[in-house]
Write an enzyme that holds these catalytic residues in place. Sequence first.
Site, short mmCIF file in Angstrom:
data_model
loop_
_atom_site.label_atom_id
_atom_site.label_comp_id
_atom_site.label_asym_id
_atom_site.label_seq_id
_atom_site.Cartn_x
_atom_site.Cartn_y
_atom_site.Cartn_z
N LYS A 212 0.84 -1.22 0.00
CA LYS A 212 0.00 0.00 0.00
C LYS A 212 0.87 1.26 0.00
O LYS A 212 0.64 2.20 -0.77
CB LYS A 212 -0.92 -0.02 1.23
CG LYS A 212 -1.66 1.28 1.47
CD LYS A 212 -2.70 1.54 0.42
CE LYS A 212 -3.22 2.96 0.49
NZ LYS A 212 -4.24 3.24 -0.51
N CYS A 266 -3.53 10.97 1.21
CA CYS A 266 -2.82 9.70 1.07
C CYS A 266 -1.42 9.89 0.49
O CYS A 266 -0.43 9.55 1.12
CB CYS A 266 -3.62 8.77 0.16
SG CYS A 266 -5.33 8.63 0.67
#
Length: 420
Positions: A212, A266
């Site tokens: 991720k 993010c």
Amino acid sequence: MTFNTLSVVGLGYIGLPTAAIFASRQKTVIGVDINERAVETINRGEIHIVEPGLAGVVKTAVADGYLRATTQPEAADAFLIAVPTPFQDDHQPDLRYVQAAALAIAPVLQPGNLVVLESTSPVGTTEQLAAWLAAARPDLRFPQQAGDEADVAIAYCPERVLPGQVMDELVKNDRVIGGMTPGCSARASALYNLFLEGECVETNARTAELCKLTENSFRDVNIAFANELSLICADQQINVWELIALANRHPRVNILQPGPGVGGHCIAVDPWFIVAQNPQQARLIRTAREVNDAKPHWVLEQVKASVAESLTRSNKRASELTVACFGLAFKPNIDDLRESPAMQVTQLIADWHAGTTLVVEPNVTRLPDALASTATLVSLQQALAQADVLVMLVDHREFRAVSPAAVTQSWIVDTKGVWR
Ligand code: SAJ
């Protein structure tokens, strides 16, 4: 063991869509959030976040009795944790919400349960989560103690959906499933296969955690490359947009687009988790963050230079000069202003500029508090009619639709190549 009742802890941008999709597949979903207003809103069948297509799914799920929200965790077959993992001032990851979620669900855990962490997390967080749960529930066996014989299975399964396309990507994207054991992975795959059209790709928890972080760092590094090119091109008086389009004609070159910086929740955060854990090795990843974080300040310097030149060519004083900023959102065609480099640049300009600062943002009806006293929200037409210097910050479709003939200003700082 089948999954009849699911609990999603954290009803934000990831948790609520995930809860709604499970509920739309006729699973009983208990959403848990510490925010009482969010819980009340969801229980009315409404939503507290902006995401296309989400409102209708939540409304139906609540009306049909498959989704309800609460502030207190209840027993369930599986728990999905989707809470924020921000960083602290020194860029160290802040895991306090994950810990709080673990401590909140621990009392209601039962043998046969599956616990999935979805929050973007540094390597080792799933093992840490398992340790917190084991300390809180010495009566249960966890994977670090009993492997596949454990009473509770634990896995890390990151989300990878693009804001604005969450309802589609949640179902269609492949999913990385990082179980603490192969058995944990299999259980987690069975859970996501309740709605997934994409593939569940199984690995271990640590690889899934770094995967991720790697995805978002890859994008950050590539945007930093484009942003660095924009600085080089400005110095060399070369059009960076033309340069990138030409270079991308090479079959193995695919450069991203420069902009005013990198925003959102993010891409500007996750690479720091890698840097925090591996500061010696993560030199490129750190530099990319620094390049992207420096871009808003570089844009301000460009605006200052344009204002100075504009003043020397006109008889105006600085206080008589109008600067218009186009776009505040963190990327095109959304209304999300949080962590937005366009917001940052506009604030820097409004705080510095002696004259009027106008703002055009078609996706909002009022300026955020941070700009309320220093700038004025106007229409696209007003800004084009009144401003001396134009600053293009977000390539919203409304700005791209403006005919070149309507843009008569000589002084344009265009960070997105819209009015090149
Ligand atoms: N940006 C550029 N140039 C580009 C592309 C983007 O300057 O060529 C800027 C955008 O304007 C924005 C920022 O980067 O300020 C981030 O936007 P984005 O569209 O690249 O990504 P996010 O933050 O909306 O979503 C990302 C996605 N990750 C990747 O594409 C690798 C998404 O799939 C993730 O699920 C999401 O982060 C997340 O939650 O981690």
